[in-house]
Structures are given as structure tokens and as C-alpha cells.
Design a protein around this motif. Structure first.
Motif, PDB file in Angstrom:
ATOM      1  N   UNK A  84      -5.830 -13.404  -3.332  1.00  0.00           N
ATOM      2  CA  UNK A  84      -4.673 -12.808  -4.191  1.00  0.00           C
ATOM      3  C   UNK A  84      -5.234 -12.769  -5.537  1.00  0.00           C
ATOM      4  N   UNK A  85      -6.474 -12.092  -5.800  1.00  0.00           N
ATOM      5  CA  UNK A  85      -6.919 -11.639  -7.016  1.00  0.00           C
ATOM      6  C   UNK A  85      -5.804 -10.687  -7.762  1.00  0.00           C
ATOM      7  N   UNK A  86      -5.396  -9.844  -6.968  1.00  0.00           N
ATOM      8  CA  UNK A  86      -4.537  -8.780  -7.240  1.00  0.00           C
ATOM      9  C   UNK A  86      -3.237  -9.412  -8.325  1.00  0.00           C
ATOM     10  N   UNK A  87      -2.740 -10.734  -7.550  1.00  0.00           N
ATOM     11  CA  UNK A  87      -1.696 -11.286  -8.246  1.00  0.00           C
ATOM     12  C   UNK A  87      -2.228 -12.000  -9.437  1.00  0.00           C
ATOM     13  N   UNK A  88      -3.348 -12.575  -9.417  1.00  0.00           N
ATOM     14  CA  UNK A  88      -3.840 -13.121 -10.791  1.00  0.00           C
ATOM     15  C   UNK A  88      -4.121 -12.238 -11.667  1.00  0.00           C
ATOM     16  N   UNK A  89      -4.415 -10.926 -11.573  1.00  0.00           N
ATOM     17  CA  UNK A  89      -4.813  -9.998 -12.843  1.00  0.00           C
ATOM     18  C   UNK A  89      -3.498  -9.142 -13.179  1.00  0.00           C
ATOM     19  N   UNK A  90      -2.359  -9.308 -12.296  1.00  0.00           N
ATOM     20  CA  UNK A  90      -1.300  -8.604 -12.571  1.00  0.00           C
ATOM     21  C   UNK A  90      -0.571  -9.758 -13.581  1.00  0.00           C
ATOM     22  N   UNK A  91      -0.878 -10.903 -13.320  1.00  0.00           N
ATOM     23  CA  UNK A  91      -0.225 -12.178 -14.197  1.00  0.00           C
ATOM     24  C   UNK A  91      -0.902 -12.137 -15.461  1.00  0.00           C
ATOM     25  N   UNK A  92      -2.385 -11.955 -15.256  1.00  0.00           N
ATOM     26  CA  UNK A  92      -2.955 -12.047 -16.716  1.00  0.00           C
ATOM     27  C   UNK A  92      -2.907 -10.764 -17.895  1.00  0.00           C
ATOM     28  N   UNK A 148       4.187 -18.141 -11.304  1.00  0.00           N
ATOM     29  CA  UNK A 148       4.391 -19.134 -10.319  1.00  0.00           C
ATOM     30  C   UNK A 148       4.006 -18.912  -8.833  1.00  0.00           C
ATOM     31  N   UNK A 149       3.950 -17.511  -8.483  1.00  0.00           N
ATOM     32  CA  UNK A 149       3.270 -17.068  -7.321  1.00  0.00           C
ATOM     33  C   UNK A 149       1.898 -17.597  -7.207  1.00  0.00           C
ATOM     34  N   UNK A 150       1.202 -17.395  -8.390  1.00  0.00           N
ATOM     35  CA  UNK A 150      -0.395 -17.644  -8.215  1.00  0.00           C
ATOM     36  C   UNK A 150      -0.724 -19.050  -8.385  1.00  0.00           C
ATOM     37  N   UNK A 151      -0.007 -20.019  -8.922  1.00  0.00           N
ATOM     38  CA  UNK A 151       0.077 -21.463  -8.976  1.00  0.00           C
ATOM     39  C   UNK A 151       0.497 -21.857  -7.491  1.00  0.00           C
ATOM     40  N   UNK A 152       1.351 -21.531  -6.827  1.00  0.00           N
ATOM     41  CA  UNK A 152       1.885 -22.167  -5.653  1.00  0.00           C
ATOM     42  C   UNK A 152       1.044 -21.428  -4.395  1.00  0.00           C
ATOM     43  N   UNK A 153       1.074 -20.224  -4.286  1.00  0.00           N
ATOM     44  CA  UNK A 153       0.363 -19.761  -3.118  1.00  0.00           C
ATOM     45  C   UNK A 153      -1.167 -19.916  -3.030  1.00  0.00           C
ATOM     46  N   UNK A 154      -1.804 -19.504  -4.152  1.00  0.00           N
ATOM     47  CA  UNK A 154      -3.244 -19.731  -4.155  1.00  0.00           C
ATOM     48  C   UNK A 154      -3.633 -21.052  -3.800  1.00  0.00           C
ATOM     49  N   UNK A 155      -2.941 -22.101  -4.271  1.00  0.00           N
ATOM     50  CA  UNK A 155      -3.486 -23.494  -4.017  1.00  0.00           C
ATOM     51  C   UNK A 155      -3.171 -23.674  -2.721  1.00  0.00           C
ATOM     52  N   UNK A 156      -2.268 -23.298  -2.028  1.00  0.00           N
ATOM     53  CA  UNK A 156      -1.639 -23.823  -0.592  1.00  0.00           C
ATOM     54  C   UNK A 156      -2.429 -23.185   0.396  1.00  0.00           C
ATOM     55  N   UNK A 157      -2.719 -21.675   0.095  1.00  0.00           N
ATOM     56  CA  UNK A 157      -3.519 -20.869   1.253  1.00  0.00           C
ATOM     57  C   UNK A 157      -5.079 -21.480   1.220  1.00  0.00           C
TER      58      UNK A 157
END
Length: 522
Positions: free
Chosen positions: A389-397, A434-443
Motif C-alpha cells: 500500500x505504498x501508493x496510499x502512504x505517498x498520497x498521505x505524505x 487513517x487508511x495507512x495506519x489501519x490497513x497496513x498494520x492489519x494486512x
């Protein structure tokens, strides 16, 4: 030309310097000609008041507005028949809420929460992401009303009312998700500790129960604070309304307000007490929400920085949403004289400060993961910028760290296109946080054999889209029928309310109304 002949009125006008000379044998007084009524274009002129002059307070109300101008600007839109643009926007937002949110909730109730994209690994998917996002949006309203009120920040008066409304409607959107997530929402009242014959009690050690108390308390106090602050303005609507039904509704809501000194005294006491009560709730509610994650042992969640990190992020996202609503509203409703460039500049500075705290929190998270020496933590944080989910992280950043730094430049803070762009980026970035925190840790947890990906379903997306429809439909209803600007509070920061302070006398002489208090009959 107007004439008056009562001695009391003569004395009052004489003190205010509204006439120069009069014949002692003549009981009538000739007043100077009334100023020419301003056109909508003249009232809505953009003036730069962001500069500071040493020893002088910057004006917070522009375009030579009188008390009556403030009342007319706000009340006229409330009392006239709905116009075509408002109807189109309201029907669109209401249609989105009904079709997407109502339809998806009905389908979920008929089939069960299995229609969400949640799975055995990602037991909390979009519902908890959206819940935390909407709770965060709701922070700015109470922050502006309570904390800035206690700090005597007068610039809050032009933006606090619809920011408070934004809080109420955002918390309402947030409450939908945990209610449905319990699986059988018709039994959600079991979350409350009520006496029952089955001797069943909630699990008080569960952070989800803490959410119930924190969010419900926050929603109750915020609603009460919002309503109490509106009472003088609702009385103004009651007195201006010519419709019987409207008079009855506004009359009930205004609680018999007459504008007497006793009413003002009690109102200010209660408003101060509610502000003091709401202030700790602003900080506590999102801290409690962050405990949903921080008290667990899951890599990526088990960190002590979450409470201040979540609160700063909520203020950051909340002010971004206030700007997103305020910039179009001041243009469409002729509020440039009330919501000035200085208000926008101040909100940009708060966004910049809280955005820097959020950026610092990101850096601390990576440092602690490295410094702890725990391989699971190190993997999770390396997986965020480089993993699935790197695309989500870089969008957030990009949205939360890079673009808000444009607000360092005063010239860009005066450019409303740039400000709107930064605010929209912050809104998007905070959802992805919030998506990065929740989804990347659970997957990607401890055991690779249990790893799984997450894909939202159409129901997930429809519900999220529908909550925006619900939010904007409620906001449009409030804009149409409620006082979008706190008229009574704005009048207290105008020069006319401070008679006898240097240059303010000059402005006072231009007013056609009594200076204070800001009565409900204006």
C-alpha cells in the motif's frame, strides 16, 4: 431627510455628534442625509486586512458594515424563499445520502456486515477508517468555539457558528459506523451500562466502550454548546420572520429571549461554563479514539505518541474542512466583509502549525520503530512506504507534509485558490492517514501465513460517499434556516460596540443603530 422632535432623542443624537447646529427656537433637528445603500457588489468587496499596525487592533468586520448590515446579511437569506441554486445543491446532497447511504445501510441490515470488505485479517476496514476520519473532522468546531473563546480570540466570532454545525453533522456521520459494526445495531443499546435482569454489563476494559462514552459525551456537549450560542440569533429570526409557522418555530427555539440585561448575564455565564466543559473534551475524545489502537500489541499501533498525534491531526483536518466550507460560503452569501482574509490567514497558520506537528509525529514513529529494535515494528514501518500500500502512504505524505508547507508564504495565504487546494489536500491526506495506519498494520502482522490483502466493496464505497451527502444536506439545511454567522457575537467585536475609544467614535457616528448590547430585534 428625516426629522425628530423629542428632547430625549435630541440629547442622544447630540452626544453622538450627528447634527452640527440648530436654531434654539426650532424643536426639529435636521439630520445629515442617510448613506446611500450599498449594492451587493460594494458590500462584498475583498479587502486585505492581514497586516498588523503596532498599537492598533486589526479590523475584523469590513466594508463599513453597521449592526443592521450584519443582521440583514445573515437573516435575509434565512427568511426568503429557497432559491434555485440552493434547491439544486440540497436535492443533490439529499439524493446522494438517500441513494448511497440509505440504500447501502438497508442492504447491509438485510444481509449482514459480510457485505463489507472486512475479512479475518482486516477485521476493521473502511468502517473504522471512516469513523476516525469523521470524528477528526468534528474537532475544529468545538476548538474554535471553546478554546479560542477562552483565549479571547475575537476573530473566531465570524466562523464559529458553521464550524460548530460542521462538528455536529460530522459526529453524526461518524456514529453510523460503530453502530452498524456491532452486527446487530438494534441491540447497540447493550453498550450502555443500564440495569437489566440478565445481569449483563459492558466490558469496561474494552476501548470500544470508551468510544461510546467519549463520542456520546462530546456530541451531547457540542450540541448543547451550539444551541445555547444560537439563542440570541434565533430570537432575531423570530422577530424578523413574517411567517406564522416560522415565528412559532423560532419562538420556541429562542426560549423567550428578550435581550434584557438579565438574559445577557445568564447567557454569558452559561456560555462560559459550557466552553470550560467542552475544552477538555476536545482533547480527550480523539485521545480515547486513539486508544482503540494504542492499547493493542499490534505492530504499527502500539505506540504512546498516538493521543497527541491524533489530536493534532484532527485539528489539522478539521480546520481544512472549515476552510473548504468557508471559502465558497463567503463568496456565495456575500460574507466577505465578515469572513475576511484575516480569518482565512489565521486558519491557514493553525493548519500550518498542526500540519508540522503531524509531520513531526510521522518522523517520530519511524524513529521509535528503528530505536526499539523490534523487527516486527521495523518491518511494518518499512512496509508502509515500500510495500503493497505504498501508493496510499505517498498520497498521505504528499497531502499532509508537502503541500501544507505552501502556507509558509503570506502571498500564497492570500490566494484563495492555493488555500482551497491545500485544504482539499489535507482533507484527502487525513483520510489516507487513517487508511495507512489501519490497513497496513492489519494486512501484514506477525505471521506471514496470515497475511491478506484488503479490497473495499461497492457497499464500503457507497456508504462513505453517502455520508458526504448526509453531511452536506444537513449543512445546507442549517445554512438556509439557521444563523450561519453568530450575529450577536460579531457585533461585539465591531467598533460601534466600543464607544469612546479613539477612532472608534468616528465609526460610531456612521452607525444608525444603538451600539450595545446587540439586541435580538435588530
Amino acid at each position: 431627510m428625516a426629522t425628530i422632535d423629542t428632547s430625549t432623542e435630541l440629547e442622544r443624537l447630540g452626544r453622538r455628534g450627528l447634527f452640527e447646529e440648530r436654531d434654539p427656537r426650532d424643536d426639529t433637528v435636521t439630520l445629515p442625509p442617510e448613506p446611500k445603500p450599498q449594492t451587493f457588489r460594494e458590500r462584498n468587496v475583498e479587502i486585505d486586512n492581514t497586516g498588523d499596525v503596532p498599537g492598533e487592533r486589526a479590523p475584523l468586520v469590513l466594508n463599513h458594515k453597521t449592526f443592521r448590515d450584519v443582521t440583514d446579511t445573515v437573516v435575509d437569506f434565512n427568511l426568503k424563499a429557497p432559491d434555485i441554486p440552493w434547491l439544486i445543491l440540497f436535492l443533490t446532497a439529499g439524493g446522494v445520502a438517500t441513494m448511497f447511504l440509505g440504500g447501502s445501510v438497508l442492504y447491509l441490515l438485510l444481509t449482514g456486515p459480510g457485505v463489507w470488505g472486512n475479512n479475518n485479517t482486516v477485521v476493521w476496514g473502511w468502517p473504522i477508517v471512516n469513523f476516525v476520519f469523521w470524528v477528526g473532522i468534528g474537532h475544529a468546531g468545538t476548538l474554535i468555539s471553546a478554546i479560542l473563546f477562552l483565549l479571547r480570540q475575537n476573530w473566531r466570532t465570524s466562523i464559529n457558528r458553521f464550524a460548530e454545525a460542521m462538528t455536529i453533522f460530522a459526529v453524526a456521520c461518524a456514529g453510523i459506523y460503530p453502530g452498524l459494526h456491532v452486527g446487530r445495531p438494534w441491540l447497540a443499546f447493550w453498550l450502555f451500562p443500564y440495569p437489566n435482569q440478565m445481569a449483563m454489563w459492558p466490558q469496561f476494559r474494552s476501548p470500544l466502550l470508551w468510544d461510546v462514552f467519549a463520542v456520546s459525551t462530546y456530541a451531547s456537549v457540542s450540541t448543547l454548546f451550539w444551541y445555547v450560542g444560537m439563542v440570541p440569533d434565533l430570537a432575531t429570526l423570530r422577530d424578523r420572520c413574517r411567517n406564522r409557522i416560522g415565528q412559532a418555530i423560532y419562538g420556541v427555539l429562542s426560549l423567550g429571549w428578550t435581550g434584557s440585561s438579565r438574559h445577557w448575564w445568564r447567557f454569558e455565564k452559561m456560555y462560559l461554563l459550557l466552553a470550560a466543559l467542552a475544552t477538555p473534551l476536545v482533547l480527550s475524545v480523539h485521545s480515547v479514539v486513539s486508544f482503540d489502537f494504542a492499547v493493542s500489541q499490534l505492530p504499527g499501533w502500539h505506540t504512546t505518541i498516538f493521543p497527541p498525534y491524533f489530536v493534532a491531526g484532527a485539528v489539522f483536518g478539521g480546520f481544512a474542512m472549515v476552510l473548504t466550507l468557508a471559502i465558497p460560503a463567503r463568496e456565495w452569501f456575500g460574507l466577505k466583509g465578515l469572513i475576511t482574509l484575516r480569518h482565512i490567514d489565521n486558519m491557514c497558520k493553525i493548519m500550518l502549525a498542526t500540519g508540522l506537528i503531524v509531520s513531526y509525529a510521522y518522523a517520530v514513529e519511524f524513529f521509535i520503530a528503528w530505536y526499539s529494535g523490534v523487527v516486527y515494528e521495523q518491518f511494518v514501518f518499512m512496509n508502509r512506504p515500500l510495500g503493497n500500500f505504498s501508493w496510499a502512504f505517498w498520497t498521505m505524505f504528499s497531502c499532509n507534509v508537502f503541500f501544507p508547507n505552501l502556507l509558509w508564504f503570506p502571498k500564497l495565504r492570500k490566494n484563495l485558490v492555493v488555500v482551497m487546494f491545500c485544504a482539499m489536500c489535507a482533507n484527502i491526506g487525513m483520510w489516507f492517514e487513517r487508511f495507512v495506519i489501519i490497513i497496513t498494520s492489519l494486512t501484514r502482522d506477525f505471521i506471514p501465513s496470515s497475511w491478506a490483502d484488503f479490497t473495499p466493496t461497492y457497499i464500503d464505497m457507497a456508504m462513505f460517499f453517502g455520508t458526504f451527502g448526509l453531511f452536506f444536506a444537513n449543512m445546507l439545511m442549517f445554512i438556509k434556516f439557521g444563523p450561519i454567522i453568530a450575529m450577536a457575537e460579531v457585533k461585539t467585536v465591531m467598533p460601534q460596540a466600543h464607544v469612546g475609544h479613539g477612532k472608534h467614535d468616528e465609526v460610531q457616528s456612521e452607525s444608525t443603530e444603538a451600539p450595545a448590547p446587540a439586541t435580538a430585534t435588530n
